[in-house]
Design a protein around this motif. Sequence first.
Motif, PDB file in Angstrom:
ATOM      1  N   THR A   1       0.840  -1.190   0.000  1.00 51.90           N
ATOM      2  CA  THR A   1       0.000   0.000   0.000  1.00 51.90           C
ATOM      3  C   THR A   1       0.877   1.242   0.000  1.00 51.90           C
ATOM      4  O   THR A   1       1.758   1.383   0.829  1.00 51.90           O
ATOM      5  CB  THR A   1      -0.909  -0.004   1.250  1.00 51.90           C
ATOM      6  OG1 THR A   1      -1.691  -1.195   1.227  1.00 51.90           O
ATOM      7  CG2 THR A   1      -1.809   1.203   1.296  1.00 51.90           C
TER       8      THR A   1
ATOM      9  N   VAL B   1      -2.570   5.080   2.516  1.00 51.14           N
ATOM     10  CA  VAL B   1      -3.578   4.414   3.327  1.00 51.14           C
ATOM     11  C   VAL B   1      -4.877   5.209   3.215  1.00 51.14           C
ATOM     12  O   VAL B   1      -4.936   6.365   3.630  1.00 51.14           O
ATOM     13  CB  VAL B   1      -3.140   4.318   4.800  1.00 51.14           C
ATOM     14  CG1 VAL B   1      -4.211   3.621   5.622  1.00 51.14           C
ATOM     15  CG2 VAL B   1      -1.809   3.602   4.919  1.00 51.14           C
TER      16      VAL B   1
ATOM     17  N   LYS C   1     -10.014  -0.263   4.158  1.00 51.84           N
ATOM     18  CA  LYS C   1      -9.299   0.037   2.933  1.00 51.84           C
ATOM     19  C   LYS C   1     -10.061  -0.731   1.847  1.00 51.84           C
ATOM     20  O   LYS C   1     -10.437  -1.881   2.071  1.00 51.84           O
ATOM     21  CB  LYS C   1      -7.851  -0.438   3.019  1.00 51.84           C
ATOM     22  CG  LYS C   1      -7.026   0.334   4.041  1.00 51.84           C
ATOM     23  CD  LYS C   1      -5.561  -0.042   4.006  1.00 51.84           C
ATOM     24  CE  LYS C   1      -5.331  -1.407   4.146  1.00 51.84           C
ATOM     25  NZ  LYS C   1      -4.772  -2.410   4.658  1.00 51.84           N
TER      26      LYS C   1
ATOM     27  N   ILE D   1       2.034   2.685   6.047  1.00 54.90           N
ATOM     28  CA  ILE D   1       1.209   1.506   6.327  1.00 54.90           C
ATOM     29  C   ILE D   1       1.665   0.789   7.591  1.00 54.90           C
ATOM     30  O   ILE D   1       0.852   0.223   8.322  1.00 54.90           O
ATOM     31  CB  ILE D   1       1.173   0.538   5.108  1.00 54.90           C
ATOM     32  CG1 ILE D   1       0.124  -0.573   5.304  1.00 54.90           C
ATOM     33  CG2 ILE D   1       2.542  -0.046   4.829  1.00 54.90           C
ATOM     34  CD1 ILE D   1      -1.294  -0.122   5.335  1.00 54.90           C
TER      35      ILE D   1
ATOM     36  N   TYR E   1       0.224   2.729  10.490  1.00 52.67           N
ATOM     37  CA  TYR E   1      -1.214   2.486  10.451  1.00 52.67           C
ATOM     38  C   TYR E   1      -1.530   1.141  11.115  1.00 52.67           C
ATOM     39  O   TYR E   1      -2.393   1.034  11.976  1.00 52.67           O
ATOM     40  CB  TYR E   1      -1.693   2.510   8.994  1.00 52.67           C
ATOM     41  CG  TYR E   1      -3.076   1.937   8.768  1.00 52.67           C
ATOM     42  CD1 TYR E   1      -4.208   2.721   8.973  1.00 52.67           C
ATOM     43  CD2 TYR E   1      -3.245   0.622   8.346  1.00 52.67           C
ATOM     44  CE1 TYR E   1      -5.482   2.195   8.761  1.00 52.67           C
ATOM     45  CE2 TYR E   1      -4.507   0.091   8.136  1.00 52.67           C
ATOM     46  CZ  TYR E   1      -5.620   0.879   8.340  1.00 52.67           C
ATOM     47  OH  TYR E   1      -6.872   0.360   8.145  1.00 52.67           O
TER      48      TYR E   1
END
Length: 173
Positions: free
Chosen positions: A3, A6, A51, A150, A153
């Motif tokens: 990713t 995000v 997501k 990511i 996150y």
Amino acid sequence: MKTRRVVVLPYDEQWEQDFHDIEKELLSALGALALRIEHVGSTSVKGLSAKPIIDIDIVIIGYSVFDAVVWSLRKIGYIHEGNLGIEGRDAFRYEGKEHLRTHHLYVCPQNSRELHRHIVFRDYLRNNPDVAQRYGEIKEKAAYLYPYDIDRYTEYKASFIEEIHLLCGLKGK
């Protein structure tokens, strides 16, 4: 697939159909090699922000059929990446799937610990909408705080996920 940015969106009813579109293509290639195909991850929980990437576990009887699964998936554009450090779950990337929603694809033996964790976590959130709502809020905040990271996150969500794992009797990461 790594990713880059995000993005967490409110639940979208289309995600269920997106899963079925991918599932149909996988089943046509795998036939009886797949015991079942599971929609896991946040997009599989109605009402949960996520997501917009569909997480999929192909469930197989065991590694005795794994080479045939790899070969069948390769014919339709999937490339085996190994287990990426997680036993009982092999990852696949893909090429030429612009007609399908972005997705993560894994193959798991039916007795895989990781498969069990995915299913138990998903089902817990499906059966506890208040917990799913709280998880969605955590994911939204994590994406706001770390839109280009990511790993951070994921770290931000980790304690909540671990709390659910403990509630469900799942030990360790």
